[in-house]
Design a protein around this motif. Structure first.
Motif, mmCIF file in Angstrom:
data_model
loop_
_atom_site.group_PDB
_atom_site.id
_atom_site.type_symbol
_atom_site.label_atom_id
_atom_site.label_comp_id
_atom_site.label_asym_id
_atom_site.label_seq_id
_atom_site.Cartn_x
_atom_site.Cartn_y
_atom_site.Cartn_z
ATOM 1 N N SER A 208 55.374 5.769 46.896
ATOM 2 C CA SER A 208 54.755 5.692 45.577
ATOM 3 C C SER A 208 55.546 6.547 44.604
ATOM 4 N N ARG A 209 55.317 6.333 43.319
ATOM 5 C CA ARG A 209 55.988 7.133 42.296
ATOM 6 C C ARG A 209 55.722 8.617 42.517
ATOM 7 N N GLU A 210 54.483 8.971 42.792
ATOM 8 C CA GLU A 210 54.123 10.364 42.996
ATOM 9 C C GLU A 210 54.887 10.947 44.185
ATOM 10 N N GLU A 211 55.003 10.180 45.253
ATOM 11 C CA GLU A 211 55.699 10.664 46.441
ATOM 12 C C GLU A 211 57.194 10.834 46.187
ATOM 13 N N ILE A 212 57.776 9.921 45.417
ATOM 14 C CA ILE A 212 59.209 10.020 45.093
ATOM 15 C C ILE A 212 59.502 11.320 44.360
ATOM 16 N N TYR A 213 58.654 11.671 43.403
ATOM 17 C CA TYR A 213 58.893 12.894 42.646
ATOM 18 C C TYR A 213 58.536 14.144 43.452
ATOM 19 N N LEU A 214 57.652 14.016 44.419
ATOM 20 C CA LEU A 214 57.410 15.132 45.332
ATOM 21 C C LEU A 214 58.652 15.402 46.184
ATOM 22 N N ILE A 215 59.322 14.318 46.597
ATOM 23 C CA ILE A 215 60.577 14.472 47.347
ATOM 24 C C ILE A 215 61.628 15.146 46.484
ATOM 25 N N ALA A 216 61.761 14.683 45.239
ATOM 26 C CA ALA A 216 62.741 15.278 44.329
ATOM 27 C C ALA A 216 62.446 16.756 44.094
ATOM 28 N N LYS A 217 61.179 17.079 43.904
ATOM 29 C CA LYS A 217 60.807 18.469 43.670
ATOM 30 C C LYS A 217 61.108 19.330 44.884
ATOM 31 N N ALA A 218 60.836 18.797 46.078
ATOM 32 C CA ALA A 218 61.144 19.535 47.309
ATOM 33 C C ALA A 218 62.643 19.761 47.457
ATOM 34 N N ASP A 219 63.450 18.759 47.103
ATOM 35 C CA ASP A 219 64.913 18.914 47.142
ATOM 36 C C ASP A 219 65.362 20.010 46.181
ATOM 37 N N LEU A 220 64.817 19.988 44.971
ATOM 38 C CA LEU A 220 65.171 20.996 43.975
ATOM 39 C C LEU A 220 64.760 22.392 44.441
ATOM 40 N N THR A 263 62.359 18.302 33.921
ATOM 41 C CA THR A 263 61.195 19.154 33.684
ATOM 42 C C THR A 263 60.996 20.145 34.819
ATOM 43 N N TYR A 264 61.144 19.675 36.063
ATOM 44 C CA TYR A 264 61.025 20.576 37.213
ATOM 45 C C TYR A 264 62.066 21.690 37.139
ATOM 46 N N ILE A 265 63.300 21.328 36.804
ATOM 47 C CA ILE A 265 64.382 22.317 36.737
ATOM 48 C C ILE A 265 64.065 23.382 35.694
ATOM 49 N N ILE A 266 63.645 22.947 34.528
ATOM 50 C CA ILE A 266 63.426 23.873 33.415
ATOM 51 C C ILE A 266 62.199 24.756 33.627
ATOM 52 N N THR A 267 61.138 24.173 34.205
ATOM 53 C CA THR A 267 59.869 24.903 34.290
ATOM 54 C C THR A 267 59.647 25.614 35.623
#
Length: 298
Positions: A208-220, A263-267
């Protein structure tokens, strides 16, 4: 805008759809094969006939208005050439592809080398550049490989999802393409289908979209933890791993549209925010001069 494009498309006669569609397919194919290596054509033989000894001829996507190259692989390879202080010339063109039908690729002393990673390995051997990473421990060399895969096979896929499937108009702007609304409709539909198939094949697109961005956030978060308070990942000087990670981070950070990865990177990961700027200043003091000044008309 997409609804308007679709309505106009549906109102066209058959001959109009064929004419507009042909132009759209050409643009879509060029975009895919340049940015993400989806291609069915290739270049045969050496392109630069009057090459100079030990000068690298770098074939890559044309410049972007927002960063030197909107392909992480092109940006990585050119930044590596700067890191290694190798003389090179850029051929930013949509008319030349490697023998594999991909970009970027290089030519050196009358020989073509495809794939950014294989090209970098060859350059290290040819120019005897082992000293660049000689200070790394075996553990750090292993970390380099792991971080490379995390950046280019996980975070990069989330970036592709964000760029193509959520921000298509912003993507055209980022690439510097000048397209009319009919081309936008055709190319958008074509690219959406191809990119959806790509991210599904990679696995990430099945979430899902939410899961994709959770993966990205975890990578970051992983990159942020590995960087810590260091200027660069392995201390106070950059290495190849910094170039690899930075080239992927830039693809979201410098885009002309709001996106969750930036947004994740900046915040949340302010050390990555500072790292991105630090790398830019270190390797690209001519950043503004390297940006695309005029739109690319298709």
């Amino acid at each position: 805008m997409l609804a308007q494009c679709t309505e106009t498309w549906n109102s066209l006669p058959l001959w109009g759809k064929v004419a507009v569609g042909a132009g759209g397919v050409v643009l879509a194919g060029a975009t895919l094969k340049n940015v993400y290596g989806v291609s069915q054509t290739h270049e045969s033989g050496i392109i630069c006939k009057n090459w100079k000894n030990d000068v690298v001829y770098l074939y890559q996507f044309p410049r972007s208005p927002y960063l030197p190259n909107a392909s992480p692989f092109c940006l990585k390879l050119e930044t590596f050439l700067r890191y290694a202080k190798i003389d090179y010339e850029v051929i930013g063109s949509m008319n030349h592809w490697s023998k594999e039908g991909k970009l970027p690729f290089i030519e050196l002393n009358g020989v073509q080398y495809h794939d950014s990673d294989f090209a970098m390995e060859m350059l290290v051997d040819h120019f005897k550049l082992d000293h660049l990473e000689a200070d790394l421990t075996d553990e750090q060399r292993g970390m380099t490989r792991a971080m490379f895969k995390l950046a280019e096979q996980s975070l990069c896929e989330a970036m592709i999802y964000n760029r193509f499937l959520e921000n298509m108009d912003g993507f055209f702007k980022a690439m510097g393409f000048s397209v009319n609304f009919l081309q936008r409709a055709i190319v958008g539909r074509f690219l959406t289908k191809k990119i959806r198939a790509r991210v599904n094949g990679a696995g990430i697109g099945r979430h899902s979209r939410e899961e994709i961005y959770l993966i990205a956030k975890a990578d970051l978060e992983a990159f942020s933890l590995l960087l810590g308070d260091n200027e660069y990942f392995f201390g106070n000087k950059p290495h190849t791993v910094d170039i690899i990670v930075w080239s992927v981070l830039c693809q979201s950070y410098y885009m002309p549209f709001d996106n969750l990865i930036r947004t994740y990177i900046i915040t949340h990961f302010t050390n990555l925010d500072a790292f991105i700027t630090r790398m830019k200043e270190h390797f690209w003091p001519d950043w503004d001069q390297m940006l695309l000044k005029k739109p690319v008309k298709i």
